[in-house]
Every structure is written in structure tokens, then in C-alpha cells.
Design an enzyme around this catalytic site. Structure first.
Site, PDB file in Angstrom:
ATOM      1  N   HIS A   9       0.828  -1.203   0.000  1.00  0.00           N
ATOM      2  CA  HIS A   9       0.000   0.000   0.000  1.00  0.00           C
ATOM      3  C   HIS A   9       0.860   1.249   0.000  1.00  0.00           C
ATOM      4  O   HIS A   9       2.042   1.201   0.270  1.00  0.00           O
ATOM      5  CB  HIS A   9      -0.975   0.016   1.195  1.00  0.00           C
ATOM      6  CG  HIS A   9      -0.316   0.154   2.531  1.00  0.00           C
ATOM      7  ND1 HIS A   9      -0.119  -0.923   3.368  1.00  0.00           N
ATOM      8  CD2 HIS A   9       0.169   1.230   3.191  1.00  0.00           C
ATOM      9  CE1 HIS A   9       0.472  -0.509   4.466  1.00  0.00           C
ATOM     10  NE2 HIS A   9       0.661   0.799   4.395  1.00  0.00           N
ATOM     11  N   GLU A  58      -3.823   3.590   1.508  1.00  0.00           N
ATOM     12  CA  GLU A  58      -4.156   3.742   2.922  1.00  0.00           C
ATOM     13  C   GLU A  58      -4.330   5.224   3.210  1.00  0.00           C
ATOM     14  O   GLU A  58      -3.401   6.006   3.034  1.00  0.00           O
ATOM     15  CB  GLU A  58      -3.040   3.172   3.799  1.00  0.00           C
ATOM     16  CG  GLU A  58      -3.229   3.423   5.273  1.00  0.00           C
ATOM     17  CD  GLU A  58      -2.010   3.057   6.103  1.00  0.00           C
ATOM     18  OE1 GLU A  58      -2.036   3.331   7.305  1.00  0.00           O
ATOM     19  OE2 GLU A  58      -1.026   2.528   5.547  1.00  0.00           O
ATOM     20  N   HIS A  77       3.935  11.517  -6.440  1.00  0.00           N
ATOM     21  CA  HIS A  77       2.561  11.283  -6.885  1.00  0.00           C
ATOM     22  C   HIS A  77       2.312   9.788  -7.025  1.00  0.00           C
ATOM     23  O   HIS A  77       3.234   8.994  -7.000  1.00  0.00           O
ATOM     24  CB  HIS A  77       2.281  11.991  -8.224  1.00  0.00           C
ATOM     25  CG  HIS A  77       3.082  11.466  -9.356  1.00  0.00           C
ATOM     26  ND1 HIS A  77       4.332  11.964  -9.668  1.00  0.00           N
ATOM     27  CD2 HIS A  77       2.839  10.491 -10.253  1.00  0.00           C
ATOM     28  CE1 HIS A  77       4.814  11.313 -10.705  1.00  0.00           C
ATOM     29  NE2 HIS A  77       3.934  10.403 -11.086  1.00  0.00           N
ATOM     30  N   GLU A 119      -1.517  11.042 -10.964  1.00  0.00           N
ATOM     31  CA  GLU A 119      -1.303  11.021 -12.414  1.00  0.00           C
ATOM     32  C   GLU A 119      -2.301  10.077 -13.066  1.00  0.00           C
ATOM     33  O   GLU A 119      -2.523   8.963 -12.600  1.00  0.00           O
ATOM     34  CB  GLU A 119       0.124  10.556 -12.710  1.00  0.00           C
ATOM     35  CG  GLU A 119       0.475  10.576 -14.182  1.00  0.00           C
ATOM     36  CD  GLU A 119       1.922  10.192 -14.435  1.00  0.00           C
ATOM     37  OE1 GLU A 119       2.335  10.288 -15.590  1.00  0.00           O
ATOM     38  OE2 GLU A 119       2.627   9.786 -13.487  1.00  0.00           O
TER      39      GLU A 119
END
Length: 122
Positions: A9, A58, A77, A119
Site C-alpha cells: 500500500h 491507505e 505522486h 497522475e
């Protein structure tokens, strides 16, 4: 020698958990898969998934941190691949969350409610 690993995550701290969950669901189709509350009530974690991979986003909401997070130059990002870029772009345009576009590279970025850039790719 190396340690074998796999991605699980990415964590983002958010100021309003329900607002962020609603944004990620509408903008990217992510759904809450599990939630963890701190025993002392100091934080809540919500794990969002795409329904196709095991990888999760998360979202952490710290109860004692209502002010916006300092994101520095915000050069990091998370990238998302969409099946229908035109439809995604139209939705993101309607939501008013597109913050940068590079047509030559076939990508654009959206900004979540806490200022994180995401993105969007074909």
C-alpha cells in the site's frame, strides 16, 4: 543477497476521511476495503482498493491534526491507469480537480482534497 518483497500500500494523510473516501471513489472508482480505528481514538486508517489488484491506498486521518498538511514541493505522486481516458477526463473536468495536463505525453494530473497529485494515464 536481497529480501524478496512486494508492494502492499501507499499511505496518504488526510484531514477529512469521509471527504477523501468520497473523492477517491468518484474520481478513480476506489472502494473502502477495510478500516482500523486506534484503540485510543487518535487515528483512523481506511484502506481503499481497485477491486483488481491487492495494492491499496491507505488513508490516515489523525484526530488531532485538522489543519492542512505541508506537502513541500509536492513532487511525489501516485499514477493510475484508466480504461477510458476521455470519460475519466470529462469526469475530472466536471469535478474541477485537474491541476496539470501534458497532452504531448498523454497524461494529466488531478488533485485530491488534501493537495496530493494523482497522475492519470491511458
Amino acid at each position: 543477497m536481497f529480501v524478496k518483497s512486494r508492494f502492499l500500500h501507499t499511505n496518504l494523510n488526510v484531514t477529512d476521511l469521509e471527504r477523501s473516501i468520497a473523492f477517491y471513489e468518484k474520481a478513480l472508482g476506489l472502494r473502502e476495503e477495510k478500516r482500523k480505528e486506534a484503540a485510543d481514538g487518535s487515528f483512523t486508517l481506511a484502506f481503499l482498493g481497485d477491486g483488481e489488484t491487492d495494492y491499496q491506498l491507505e488513508l490516515t486521518c489523525l484526530k488531532g491534526h485538522p489543519q492542512p498538511y505541508e506537502l513541500g514541493e509536492n513532487e511525489s505522486h501516485i499514477a493510475f491507469r484508466v480504461a477510458d481516458r476521455a470519460a475519466a477526463h470529462a469526469l475530472h473536468q466536471e469535478m474541477g480537480c485537474i491541476c496539470f495536463e501534458n497532452e504531448a505525453m498523454g497524461l494529466y494530473f488531478i488533485e485530491d482534497p488534501d493537495g496530493y497529485w494523482l497522475e492519470i494515464l491511458d
